[in-house]
Design a protein around this motif. Structure first.
Motif, mmCIF file in Angstrom:
data_model
loop_
_atom_site.group_PDB
_atom_site.id
_atom_site.type_symbol
_atom_site.label_atom_id
_atom_site.label_comp_id
_atom_site.label_asym_id
_atom_site.label_seq_id
_atom_site.Cartn_x
_atom_site.Cartn_y
_atom_site.Cartn_z
ATOM 1 N N LYS A 162 0.865 -1.186 0.000
ATOM 2 C CA LYS A 162 0.000 0.000 0.000
ATOM 3 C C LYS A 162 0.896 1.229 0.000
ATOM 4 O O LYS A 162 2.005 1.205 0.529
ATOM 5 C CB LYS A 162 -0.887 0.042 1.256
ATOM 6 C CG LYS A 162 -1.743 -1.172 1.493
ATOM 7 C CD LYS A 162 -3.018 -1.108 0.700
ATOM 8 C CE LYS A 162 -3.808 -2.378 0.957
ATOM 9 N NZ LYS A 162 -5.187 -2.258 0.970
ATOM 10 N N LEU A 163 0.388 2.327 -0.560
ATOM 11 C CA LEU A 163 1.146 3.565 -0.597
ATOM 12 C C LEU A 163 1.286 4.135 0.814
ATOM 13 O O LEU A 163 0.301 4.287 1.535
ATOM 14 C CB LEU A 163 0.479 4.597 -1.505
ATOM 15 C CG LEU A 163 1.206 5.940 -1.623
ATOM 16 C CD1 LEU A 163 2.601 5.770 -2.234
ATOM 17 C CD2 LEU A 163 0.380 6.929 -2.439
ATOM 18 N N ASN A 164 2.517 4.422 1.195
ATOM 19 C CA ASN A 164 2.827 5.031 2.489
ATOM 20 C C ASN A 164 3.658 6.277 2.253
ATOM 21 O O ASN A 164 4.425 6.358 1.301
ATOM 22 C CB ASN A 164 3.636 4.068 3.361
ATOM 23 C CG ASN A 164 2.780 3.069 4.090
ATOM 24 O OD1 ASN A 164 2.648 3.134 5.299
ATOM 25 N ND2 ASN A 164 2.195 2.135 3.363
ATOM 26 N N PHE A 165 3.517 7.237 3.157
ATOM 27 C CA PHE A 165 4.391 8.387 3.182
ATOM 28 C C PHE A 165 5.517 8.074 4.156
ATOM 29 O O PHE A 165 5.287 7.420 5.177
ATOM 30 C CB PHE A 165 3.650 9.646 3.624
ATOM 31 C CG PHE A 165 2.551 10.077 2.685
ATOM 32 C CD1 PHE A 165 2.532 9.701 1.345
ATOM 33 C CD2 PHE A 165 1.531 10.889 3.136
ATOM 34 C CE1 PHE A 165 1.538 10.108 0.486
ATOM 35 C CE2 PHE A 165 0.520 11.307 2.283
ATOM 36 C CZ PHE A 165 0.518 10.917 0.957
ATOM 37 N N ILE A 166 6.714 8.523 3.840
ATOM 38 C CA ILE A 166 7.859 8.325 4.719
ATOM 39 C C ILE A 166 8.164 9.655 5.400
ATOM 40 O O ILE A 166 8.357 10.670 4.723
ATOM 41 C CB ILE A 166 9.089 7.835 3.938
ATOM 42 C CG1 ILE A 166 8.751 6.546 3.195
ATOM 43 C CG2 ILE A 166 10.266 7.626 4.886
ATOM 44 C CD1 ILE A 166 9.782 6.161 2.158
ATOM 45 N N TYR A 167 8.158 9.622 6.712
ATOM 46 C CA TYR A 167 8.497 10.798 7.518
ATOM 47 C C TYR A 167 9.814 10.514 8.216
ATOM 48 O O TYR A 167 10.152 9.357 8.482
ATOM 49 C CB TYR A 167 7.413 11.071 8.564
ATOM 50 C CG TYR A 167 6.154 11.655 7.994
ATOM 51 C CD1 TYR A 167 5.904 13.024 8.088
ATOM 52 C CD2 TYR A 167 5.207 10.865 7.366
ATOM 53 C CE1 TYR A 167 4.741 13.574 7.573
ATOM 54 C CE2 TYR A 167 4.042 11.404 6.849
ATOM 55 C CZ TYR A 167 3.815 12.755 6.959
ATOM 56 O OH TYR A 167 2.661 13.300 6.438
ATOM 57 N N GLU A 168 10.537 11.573 8.537
ATOM 58 C CA GLU A 168 11.831 11.417 9.203
ATOM 59 C C GLU A 168 12.019 12.531 10.220
ATOM 60 O O GLU A 168 11.578 13.661 10.015
ATOM 61 C CB GLU A 168 12.953 11.462 8.161
ATOM 62 C CG GLU A 168 14.336 11.221 8.735
ATOM 63 C CD GLU A 168 15.375 11.137 7.639
ATOM 64 O OE1 GLU A 168 15.650 10.013 7.182
ATOM 65 O OE2 GLU A 168 15.889 12.196 7.235
ATOM 66 N N ILE A 169 12.687 12.172 11.295
ATOM 67 C CA ILE A 169 13.091 13.155 12.293
ATOM 68 C C ILE A 169 14.552 12.873 12.650
ATOM 69 O O ILE A 169 14.933 11.709 12.821
ATOM 70 C CB ILE A 169 12.179 13.146 13.533
ATOM 71 C CG1 ILE A 169 12.502 14.323 14.452
ATOM 72 C CG2 ILE A 169 12.231 11.843 14.265
ATOM 73 C CD1 ILE A 169 11.437 14.593 15.493
ATOM 74 N N ALA A 170 15.348 13.923 12.710
ATOM 75 C CA ALA A 170 16.763 13.793 13.047
ATOM 76 C C ALA A 170 16.975 14.129 14.523
ATOM 77 O O ALA A 170 16.240 14.946 15.092
ATOM 78 C CB ALA A 170 17.607 14.718 12.177
ATOM 79 N N ARG A 171 17.970 13.492 15.101
ATOM 80 C CA ARG A 171 18.291 13.712 16.508
ATOM 81 C C ARG A 171 18.420 15.199 16.831
ATOM 82 O O ARG A 171 17.901 15.662 17.841
ATOM 83 C CB ARG A 171 19.583 12.976 16.872
ATOM 84 C CG ARG A 171 19.989 13.131 18.319
ATOM 85 C CD ARG A 171 21.369 12.555 18.628
ATOM 86 N NE ARG A 171 21.511 11.197 18.193
ATOM 87 C CZ ARG A 171 22.635 10.700 17.630
ATOM 88 N NH1 ARG A 171 23.686 11.446 17.439
ATOM 89 N NH2 ARG A 171 22.683 9.435 17.277
#
Length: 175
Positions: A162-171
């Motif tokens: 399924k289509l997912n969005f990828i989110y990211e957070i840096a330290r």
């Protein structure tokens, strides 16, 4: 780098315990509410046989947690660390769900704070897969400071892609 992706994490209100096979019934009691899965890519996860597949994937990940309300001792949800990438030195957090009685009460930010505070001791970046139609989770993850960095077809354990969005957070962006 080796580190434990299934420690006990807790604050005054909640505890995250390593998921055990005997937790199935407690978690299914929470997960059997169809409202939890309305915006999720797999809307049938409230069905016992579908949830069993999800639970088996959680057990095999060796990074899953049962989330417990310390005031009642009851399970209120589940989450996990998964897919540590040693080369890129990042890990994912996801497969999270909560009892609807916990929605809007600050549980998700508490859980993510425990998880991020712990894992940022070992990795500089954390990513999250969020279903493309799951607006509730997209808003929640954005409130934590994560930014959308891409889109990808993701196959959940034993389920179609399924289509997912990828989110990211840096330290360095985590407070």
């Amino acid at each position: 780098m080796t580190f434990n992706i299934q420690p006990i994490l807790e604050n005054e209100q909640i505890a995250l315990y390593p998921l055990q096979e005997e937790d199935f019934d407690d978690l299914y009691l929470v997960a059997s509410d169809p409202k939890i899965w309305e915006q999720h890519p797999n809307k049938d996860r409230w069905k016992k046989e579908v949830f069993r597949n999800f639970f088996n994937g959680a057990m095999q990940s060796k990074g899953a947690f049962k989330i417990v309300d310390k005031s009642t001792g009851k399970a209120i949800g589940c989450t996990r660390y998964y897919d540590y990438n040693e080369e890129k030195n990042h890990i994912l957090i996801g497969y999270t769900f909560y009892a609807t009685s916990c929605w809007g009460k600050g549980i998700n930010p508490m859980v993510k704070k425990l998880m991020l505070d712990y894992i940022f001791q070992f990795v500089p970046k954390v990513q999250f897969h969020v279903g493309a139609g799951n607006l509730r989770s997209q808003i929640a993850i954005s409130r934590l400071g994560a930014e959308k960095i891409g889109e990808e077809e993701i196959a959940y354990f034993g389920e179609p892609s399924k289509l997912n969005f990828i989110y990211e957070i840096a330290r360095e962006n985590w407070v």
